[in-house]
Design an enzyme around this catalytic site. Structure first.
Site, mmCIF file in Angstrom:
data_model
loop_
_atom_site.group_PDB
_atom_site.id
_atom_site.type_symbol
_atom_site.label_atom_id
_atom_site.label_comp_id
_atom_site.label_asym_id
_atom_site.label_seq_id
_atom_site.Cartn_x
_atom_site.Cartn_y
_atom_site.Cartn_z
ATOM 1 N N THR A 44 0.835 -1.210 0.000
ATOM 2 C CA THR A 44 0.000 0.000 0.000
ATOM 3 C C THR A 44 0.866 1.255 0.000
ATOM 4 O O THR A 44 0.650 2.174 -0.790
ATOM 5 C CB THR A 44 -0.939 -0.013 1.227
ATOM 6 O OG1 THR A 44 -1.728 -1.197 1.158
ATOM 7 C CG2 THR A 44 -1.835 1.204 1.254
ATOM 8 N N CYS A 54 -23.312 -10.068 -1.899
ATOM 9 C CA CYS A 54 -23.936 -10.944 -0.920
ATOM 10 C C CYS A 54 -22.893 -11.801 -0.206
ATOM 11 O O CYS A 54 -22.914 -11.912 1.011
ATOM 12 C CB CYS A 54 -24.996 -11.822 -1.572
ATOM 13 S SG CYS A 54 -24.447 -12.650 -3.045
ATOM 14 N N HIS A 77 4.327 -10.285 2.285
ATOM 15 C CA HIS A 77 3.437 -11.309 2.857
ATOM 16 C C HIS A 77 2.651 -12.095 1.816
ATOM 17 O O HIS A 77 1.915 -13.012 2.154
ATOM 18 C CB HIS A 77 2.512 -10.694 3.925
ATOM 19 C CG HIS A 77 1.410 -9.811 3.425
ATOM 20 N ND1 HIS A 77 0.119 -10.256 3.300
ATOM 21 C CD2 HIS A 77 1.389 -8.509 3.046
ATOM 22 C CE1 HIS A 77 -0.649 -9.252 2.868
ATOM 23 N NE2 HIS A 77 0.106 -8.193 2.712
HETATM 24 C C1 LIG Z 1 -2.550 -6.206 -5.826
HETATM 25 C C2 LIG Z 1 -2.304 -5.714 -4.443
HETATM 26 N N1 LIG Z 1 -1.734 -4.510 -4.263
HETATM 27 C C3 LIG Z 1 -1.477 -4.022 -3.038
HETATM 28 C C4 LIG Z 1 -1.792 -4.735 -1.913
HETATM 29 C C5 LIG Z 1 -1.491 -4.141 -0.568
HETATM 30 O O1 LIG Z 1 -0.330 -4.700 -0.033
HETATM 31 P P1 LIG Z 1 -0.031 -4.580 1.559
HETATM 32 O O2 LIG Z 1 -0.990 -5.515 2.230
HETATM 33 O O3 LIG Z 1 1.396 -5.030 1.703
HETATM 34 O O4 LIG Z 1 -0.206 -3.164 1.939
HETATM 35 C C6 LIG Z 1 -2.391 -5.998 -2.037
HETATM 36 C C7 LIG Z 1 -2.779 -6.779 -0.834
HETATM 37 O O5 LIG Z 1 -3.866 -7.286 -0.728
HETATM 38 C C8 LIG Z 1 -2.653 -6.503 -3.343
HETATM 39 O O6 LIG Z 1 -3.218 -7.694 -3.525
#
Ligand SMILES: Cc1ncc(COP(=O)(O)O)c(C=O)c1O
Length: 379
Positions: free
Chosen positions: A71, A329, A202
């Site tokens: 993120t 849903c 992760h």
């Molecule tokens: C495609 C994608 N981008 C970004 C993220 C976000 O990564 P993080 O959980 O390390 O912030 C995710 C996590 O679900 C993801 O699947």
């Protein structure tokens, strides 16, 4: 039995990763910015990890900026390219992860940049002709193209090299969120010739809360968050040393046998598709399921209508199968999945994302199939 088929959400850490991190947690508590031996030792660990990671993805060590995960890296790529590189127009899609989608929304609000969303093809691929048409029509703009390498809900793969060639031709910056593909495919950044790329540990059996942003060495950006001089002044904050070591270890392990992991997991995905197709009438799949164009770890299934369909995810969980939803849903949320909406998918049905890892077994798929039948029969 408890079966975990939600590996696109997160993956369990391998014992090698836990061991490597534990060693650092126990023995290397120094602050990497301290000039004494404790600090120097911690700093050396980080820089060694940076060099190892850079080698694995074929870039220069200084192009790796450690972050708190995907993120933050996505936000940094988008917001820094606007505030530091003069980008005034972002091209993306309606099916990016919220880390990109919401960062773009924030950029529009804060900086008033122009936004274009590329059309999608019928099965959810980025329409490259439309991308070219948008770039062609906006040659005067300074453009950032942000397109994810693999969609986290339906698994569609972007022809990333082709997109980078298009972006170079039109002198647009190119960012790709490779959170779902890093550690699952060999990524050669030098060959890709890209500006920004996002990684999160992760998703490939590393720890949560750590990742990196690759920033092409020719770009001069400033930090997103002001603070100390860590990460060459680009990301303040005392480094997450054990997390960085976990990331490095997980990426090394993932890259050791990428091809055999892929063959194993793709085999399981194909097996599940075949079983679903032959055993459940009118089952469908969201996105492209052709192995050449689809992330091998993700399978998004659209089940036929049945009485308790709204309870499917919940009942699978009760039966010991962990997976995740897509439609309004099944997700239990009013908004539902923006990806499925973006693909105009039938969200009146139960949509379930099953996602696999190299540790998933055929027995686990059989167990999930048995539980799916049981729940559908209780109709
Ligand atoms: C495609 C994608 N981008 C970004 C993220 C976000 O990564 P993080 O959980 O390390 O912030 C995710 C996590 O679900 C993801 O699947």
């Amino acid at each position: 039995m408890n079966v975990y088929l939600d590996n696109a959400a997160t993956t369990p850490m391998t014992s090698e990763v836990v061991d490597a991190m534990t060693t650092v947690l126990r023995s290397n508590f120094g602050n990497p910015s301290s000039i004494h031996s404790f600090g120097r030792e911690a700093k050396a660990i980080i820089e060694n990890a940076r060099r190892s990671i850079a080698k694995l993805v074929n870039c220069v060590a200084k192009e790796i900026i450690f972050t708190s995960g995907g993120t933050e890296a996505d936000n940094m790529a988008i917001l820094c390219s606007i505030k530091d590189l003069g980008v005034n127009h972002v091209i993306t899609t309606s099916i990016e992860h919220h880390a990109v989608g919401h960062a773009v929304d924030a950029a529009i609000e804060k900086y008033g940049v122009k936004l274009s969303k590329v059309k999608l093809t019928e099965n959810g691929h980025v329409d490259l002709d439309d991308l070219v048409a948008i770039l062609e029509a906006n040659r005067a703009d300074k453009i950032l193209v942000s397109l994810m390498h693999a969609n986290n809900e339906v698994g569609n793969l972007l022809p990333i090299k082709k997109v980078s060639e298009i972006c170079r031709k039109y002198e647009a910056y190119f960012h790709s969120d490779t959170v779902q593909t890093m550690g699952h495919y060999a990524i050669d950044i030098a060959a890709l010739d890209i500006d920004f790329l996002t990684c999160s540990a992760h998703k490939f059996h590393g720890p949560k809360g750590v990742g990196f942003l690759y920033v092409n060495k020719n770009l001069k950006i400033n930090p997103l968050i002001e603070g100390g001089a860590q990460e060459r002044g680009l990301r303040g904050g005392t480094e997450n040393i054990s997390g960085i070591v976990g990331l490095k270890t997980a990426l090394e392990l993932a890259n050791e046998e990428t091809a055999s992991h892929q063959a194993h997991v793709q085999g399981l995905k194909t097996y599940m598709i075949e079983r679903l197709r032959s055993e459940i009438e009118d089952v469908r799949f969201h996105g492209d399921i052709d192995p050449a164009h689809s992330l091998y770890t993700v399978l998004n299934v659209c089940f036929p209508n049945f009485k308790k369909q709204e309870m499917l995810l919940f009942m699978l969980d009760l039966e010991g199968v962990a997976c995740s939803g897509g439609s309004a849903c099944t997700a239990g949320a009013n908004m539902g999945s923006h990806v499925l909406r973006g693909l105009n998918a039938d969200t009146s049905r139960s949509n379930v994302r099953f996602s696999f890892s190299r540790f998933t077994t055929k027995e686990e798929i059989d167990f999930a199939m048995e539980k799916i039948h049981k729940i559908m029969k209780e109709d």
